[in-house]
Design an enzyme around this catalytic site. Structure first.
Site, PDB file in Angstrom:
ATOM      1  N   CYS A  19      18.544 -13.147   4.824  1.00 38.22           N
ATOM      2  CA  CYS A  19      18.968 -12.015   5.646  1.00 38.22           C
ATOM      3  C   CYS A  19      17.777 -11.346   6.318  1.00 38.22           C
ATOM      4  CB  CYS A  19      19.717 -11.018   4.779  1.00 38.22           C
ATOM      5  SG  CYS A  19      20.915 -11.828   3.729  1.00 38.22           S
ATOM      6  N   GLU A  20      17.084 -12.074   7.156  1.00 38.48           N
ATOM      7  CA  GLU A  20      15.958 -11.547   7.928  1.00 38.48           C
ATOM      8  C   GLU A  20      15.928 -12.312   9.234  1.00 38.48           C
ATOM      9  OE1 GLU A  20      13.189  -9.528   6.854  1.00 38.48           O
ATOM     10  OE2 GLU A  20      13.567  -9.456   4.691  1.00 38.48           O
TER      11      GLU A  20
END
Ligand SMILES: *Cc1c(COP(=O)(O)O)cnc(C)c1O
Length: 416
Positions: A342-343
């Site tokens: 999640c980046e």
């Protein structure tokens, strides 16, 4: 001789089909070619023939025990930057007498450990560190072998994050301070002056910064000689670059010739600390395409490896070649190759022309043998991947894939 080659559209590592390994160990995994590592070390060894020398492999590039054992058995020493690396190299059977210890922040515990083991030398990076080493060796009734890492203030013309030999960097002593430090060390009963060292940066693709640095170091060596301080080991550090895409870094032979010429007749043992140039192109990261996602603007290949497994693209915007493990002969088109984390920074390539592949396809991220696994983490609670080594038609897992239990090892509920 490249040990990662396609035969009939299939990628091999040495004589093993990469897809066969993937079937056996699952994905993602790092895959190292033992013959490539060996060839790279031998290139240094043969380039340095006739010159008294020691190649101290920089452990932080890839510290897997199998890699260390392979290099140690071929006669390499080690450049370490922590107590943990010292633990690893001794486990791999490398003699402490071939170990140099670099790094700006050695702790008391680490210094003690290195003194007890009897390493070749500490590459000391500050006056404070020198004092700590002196005090600890006095307590133990030992004499600590030391070298000062000097900062020659040359621009290695590489990525700023991996440039270390400029005055503004935190590494080494300025040349002016080094003289004073050597005089102090000479006057101490607990310190033995062994050498001088520098390390100006990583992924250098040009020889001139190395030679500029060596000239500055030699000026100091000559000054020290005039003051009655003689240096046995001259350590040029690591830093020789590799080809990730279209770089043409010098060969170890060209590098050694240039050093030899600059060194002249001085009676010195040359130490080199190559890391990336030994293991970088000896490893790939194999990952599987999970999903293909098309948005209006872009096509994404979402793969099962992520920035926690190989940080270089997110960290340095580093370029790694990516190839399908099995060529299907389809047209190529631009893809973003991204991981599940999640980046937004979790990518391996952006707008990269790649052969169109479907979910389930295996991709090889090349030149991943250095600063790959060693920089990996458990971010997003992802178990670290397996490491595999191949030689000829054999392969074996040299580090098992972590389990979920490994993820929580040592953790406990709070007993307030
Ligand atoms: C990182 C490092 C090396 C290895 O550098 P490479 O670019 O991987 O060859 C060698 N010496 C020191 C002191 C280092 O910090």
């Amino acid at each position: 001789m490249d040990y990662f080659v396609f035969k009939d559209g299939e990628l091999y590592c040495e004589d093993v089909r990469v897809s066969v390994i993937a079937e056996k160990v699952g994905t993602p995994f790092y895959l190292y070619s033992a013959s490539t590592i060996e060839r790279h070390l031998k290139a240094y060894e043969s380039a340095l023939t006739g010159l008294p020398h020691l190649v101290c492999y920089a452990v932080k590039a890839n510290s897997n025990l199998a890699v260390l054992k392979l290099l140690g058995d071929l006669g390499a020493g080690a450049d370490i930057v922590s107590g943990g690396e010292l633990f690893r190299v001794t486990k791999a059977g490398i003699s402490p007498q071939k170990v140099v210890y670099s790094g700006v922040g050695k702790s008391e515990h680490e210094i003690s450990m290195a003194l007890d083991q009897g390493i070749l030398m500490f590459n000391v990076e500050s006056f404070g560190e020198l004092k700590a080493i002196e005090r600890l060796s006095q307590e133990k009734g030992k004499v600590a072998p030391i070298s000062f890492r000097v900062n020659p203030d040359v621009d290695p013309k590489t990525h700023p994050y991996i440039s270390t030999g400029l005055e503004e960097n935190k590494f080494g002593l300025p040349v002016e301070d080094a003289l004073r430090a050597y005089e102090y060390a000479k006057s101490s009963d607990c310190l033995a002056i062994k050498g001088i060292s520098c390390h100006i940066g990583s992924q250098l693709t040009d020889l001139s910064p190395f030679i500029d640095a060596l000239k500055r170091v030699l000026r100091l060596v000559d000054t020290l000689h005039d003051k009655g301080i003689d240096i046995e080991f001259l350590d040029m550090g690591g830093g020789l670059g590799i080809r990730y895409s279209d770089e043409t870094p010098p060969l170890p032979e060209e590098y050694a010739d240039a050093l030899r010429e600059t060194l002249g007749e001085r009676p010195i043992t040359l130490v080199l600390e190559p890391g990336r140039s030994i293991v970088g192109n000896a490893g790939i990261l194999v990952t599987k395409v999970l999903y293909k996602k098309e948005t209006g603007k872009k096509a994404f290949l979402i793969v099962d490896a992520a920035m926690n497994d190989l940080a270089r693209p997110s960290l340095y915007k580093a370029h790694h070649e990516i190839v399908p493990v099995e060529r299907g002969g389809r047209e190529s088109r631009p893809f973003d190759v991204v991981g599940p984390i999640c980046e937004t920074g979790d990518f391996f390539a952006r707008s990269r022309e790649l052969e169109d592949v479907d979910p389930g396809a295996l991709l090889a991220i090349r030149s991943a043998g250095a600063y790959g696994f060693t920089m990996s983490s458990n971010y997003n609670s992802r178990p670290r991947v397996a490491e595999v080594m191949a030689r000829g038609d054999h392969f074996s897992v040299v580090r098992a894939r972590e389990t979920y239990d490994d993820l929580i090892r040592g953790e406990e509920f709070f007993h307030g």
